[in-house]
Scaffold this active site. Structure first.
Site, mmCIF file in Angstrom:
data_model
loop_
_atom_site.group_PDB
_atom_site.id
_atom_site.type_symbol
_atom_site.label_atom_id
_atom_site.label_comp_id
_atom_site.label_asym_id
_atom_site.label_seq_id
_atom_site.Cartn_x
_atom_site.Cartn_y
_atom_site.Cartn_z
ATOM 1 N N GLY A 29 6.005 -36.706 31.552
ATOM 2 C CA GLY A 29 6.671 -37.749 32.335
ATOM 3 C C GLY A 29 6.718 -39.071 31.589
ATOM 4 O O GLY A 29 6.590 -39.106 30.359
ATOM 5 N N LEU A 31 9.386 -40.793 31.190
ATOM 6 C CA LEU A 31 10.432 -40.312 30.289
ATOM 7 C C LEU A 31 11.159 -41.446 29.588
ATOM 8 O O LEU A 31 11.356 -42.518 30.146
ATOM 9 C CB LEU A 31 11.439 -39.467 31.086
ATOM 10 C CG LEU A 31 10.861 -38.232 31.779
ATOM 11 C CD1 LEU A 31 11.973 -37.462 32.485
ATOM 12 C CD2 LEU A 31 10.114 -37.326 30.814
ATOM 13 N N HIS A 35 12.724 -37.905 25.276
ATOM 14 C CA HIS A 35 12.635 -36.758 26.190
ATOM 15 C C HIS A 35 14.040 -36.315 26.628
ATOM 16 O O HIS A 35 14.331 -35.121 26.713
ATOM 17 C CB HIS A 35 11.859 -37.135 27.462
ATOM 18 C CG HIS A 35 10.429 -37.514 27.253
ATOM 19 N ND1 HIS A 35 9.952 -38.778 27.481
ATOM 20 C CD2 HIS A 35 9.362 -36.781 26.857
ATOM 21 C CE1 HIS A 35 8.649 -38.815 27.245
ATOM 22 N NE2 HIS A 35 8.260 -37.617 26.850
ATOM 23 N N GLY A 144 9.466 -31.687 20.840
ATOM 24 C CA GLY A 144 9.904 -32.763 19.955
ATOM 25 C C GLY A 144 9.168 -32.699 18.630
ATOM 26 O O GLY A 144 7.962 -32.470 18.578
ATOM 27 N N ASP A 147 5.839 -34.716 17.752
ATOM 28 C CA ASP A 147 4.487 -34.137 17.796
ATOM 29 C C ASP A 147 4.483 -32.921 16.877
ATOM 30 O O ASP A 147 4.460 -31.768 17.328
ATOM 31 C CB ASP A 147 4.129 -33.771 19.234
ATOM 32 C CG ASP A 147 4.046 -35.003 20.110
ATOM 33 O OD1 ASP A 147 2.999 -35.656 20.117
ATOM 34 O OD2 ASP A 147 5.048 -35.341 20.758
ATOM 35 N N GLN A 150 1.700 -30.310 16.943
ATOM 36 C CA GLN A 150 1.795 -29.576 18.209
ATOM 37 C C GLN A 150 2.844 -28.468 18.095
ATOM 38 O O GLN A 150 2.610 -27.327 18.517
ATOM 39 C CB GLN A 150 2.157 -30.566 19.312
ATOM 40 C CG GLN A 150 2.529 -29.945 20.641
ATOM 41 C CD GLN A 150 2.669 -30.991 21.725
ATOM 42 O OE1 GLN A 150 1.680 -31.532 22.202
ATOM 43 N NE2 GLN A 150 3.895 -31.279 22.115
#
Ligand code: AMP
Length: 293
Positions: A29, A31, A35, A144, A147, A150
C-alpha cells in the site's frame, strides 16, 4: 473493481479468472506511480489483482512496521482509475491467524545486501508471497526491479518449489530528478529529499565508469561510496552478478549495482541492472520475463 478483505471473499476470483490470466501485483500500500506502473503492465497481461498488506514478518524489531504509512482509501481511489479487477486487503489475522509452523527460507541469494543486517527479512517476504500465491493462485505475478534482491530470491523460490506462476520484473519508476519512488520518501524533509539523490547519483557514477571502460569492482565501488558520503549512513554499496548474486572482481555480463543508505528517518535502496559487455553497457532485467524499460 472488487474489494475483498477475507480469504472467503477470494472465491470471487473464479469469475475474474474466466476473463483471462490472473495477474497478481503484491504491495504494502501507500501506493505511488511505481506501484501503478506494475498495475499498468499487469493489465497488458491479464486481469489484475492488487494485494495491499503490510507484512509484519518482513520488518525487523527496530524497523518502521508500526509507523509504515497505511492509506487504503487513497490507494483504492488511485487503483479505481486503472484497469484493476480486484483488490485484496486482508487483516494480519487473515494471513497469520492460524497456528503457523512452516516458513519459507531463502537460499544463498538472501544473504548480504538487504538480507545482511536484517535477519528474517527474506523469510518474511517469501512466506507471505507463498501464502498469497496459495490464496490467489495467480498465473503471473509482477514485482518491481527496485527491490532487486527480492525479485531474485522470489525467482529462486518459484524455481526450487516448482510454483506454477510466471514472474515478471518491472522497471524502477523515478522522479524527474532520478530519485527512485518509494513509499518511504514521504518521511523525508525537503533537505533530506535533496540528500537522498546521492543514491541514484552513486549508481549513475558507477554506470558511467563502466561505460568509460572500467571493469574493476573495487574502483567502481570506491567511486560510488564517495558519492554516498552525502547520505547520513551508508548501509551498503555492492556490485553483484545477476541472477546468482556472485561478487565478481572483474565486471562482465548481467550486473546489479545496488545501494542502501539512511537519510534522516528513512532507509532507502536503489539499484541499476546492467548488461555489461566488452565495449557496451545497456540497461537490463532481473528475471527471464522482465521488461527492460
Ligand atoms: P512495496 O509496497 O514497497 O512492498 O512494493 C510493492 C511492489 O512495488 C514491489 O514489487 C516493489 O518492488 C514495487 N515498487 C516499489 N517501488 C517501485 C518503483 N519506484 N518502481 C517500480 N516498482 C516499485
Amino acid at each position: 473493481m472488487k474489494l475483498w478483505h477475507t480469504r472467503e471473499d477470494l472465491q470471487g476470483l473464479e469469475e475474474i479468472r474466466r476473463s483471462g490470466p490472473l495477474v497478481l501485483v503484491p504491495t504494502m500500500g501507500a501506493l505511488h506511480e511505481g506501484h501503478l506502473d506494475l498495475v499498468r503492465l499487469g493489465s497488458e497481461l491479464g486481469q489484475v489483482l492488487v494485494t495491499v498488506f503490510v507484512n509484519p514478518t518482513q520488518f525487523g524489531p527496530k524497523e518502521d512496521f508500526g509507523s509504515y504509512p497505511r492509506t487504503l482509501e487513497r490507494d483504492l481511489e488511485l487503483l479505481s482509475k486503472l484497469p484493476v479487477a480486484g483488490v485484496f486487503a486482508p487483516d494480519t489475522s487473515e494471513i497469520y491467524g492460524d497456528n503457523q509452523e512452516v516458513t519459507v527460507q531463502p537460499g544463498h541469494r538472501g544473504q548480504g545486501l538487504c538480507g545482511g543486517d536484517r535477519p528474517g527479512h527474506f523469510a518474511g517476504v517469501l512466506t507471505v508471497v507463498a501464502k498469497l500465491f496459495g490464496l490467489t493462485q495467480p498465473d503471473i505475478c509482477i514485482f518491481g526491479r527496485k527491490d532487486a534482491q527480492q525479485c531474485l530470491v522470489i525467482g529462486q523460490m518459484v524455481q526450487d518449489l516448482k510454483m506454477p506462476v510466471q514472474l515478471v520484473d518491472a522497471p524502477t519508476r523515478r522522479e524527474d530528478d532520478g530519485l527512485a519512488m518509494s513509499s518511504r520518501n514521504r518521511y523525508l524533509s525537503p533537505e533530506q529529499r535533496r540528500q537522498a539523490l546521492c543514491l541514484s547519483r552513486a549508481l549513475s557514477t558507477g554506470k558511467q565508469l563502466l561505460m568509460d571502460g572500467c571493469r574493476k569492482r573495487t574502483e567502481i565501488l570506491d567511486a560510488m561510496i564517495g558519492v554516498l558520503k552525502e547520505a547520513d549512513q551508508l548501509e551498503y554499496a555492492e556490485i553483484r552478478q545477476v541472477p546468482d548474486l556472485g561478487q565478481p572482481e572483474i565486471i562482465n555480463g548481467r550486473t546489479l549495482l545496488a545501494v542502501a543508505a539512511r537519510v534522516g528517518p528513512a532507509r532507502l535502496i536503489d539499484n541499476f541492472v546492467l548488461q555489461v559487455n566488452d565495449n557496451q553497457v545497456s540497461d537490463s532485467y532481473l528475471l527471464g520475463t522482465g521488461r527492460i524499460s
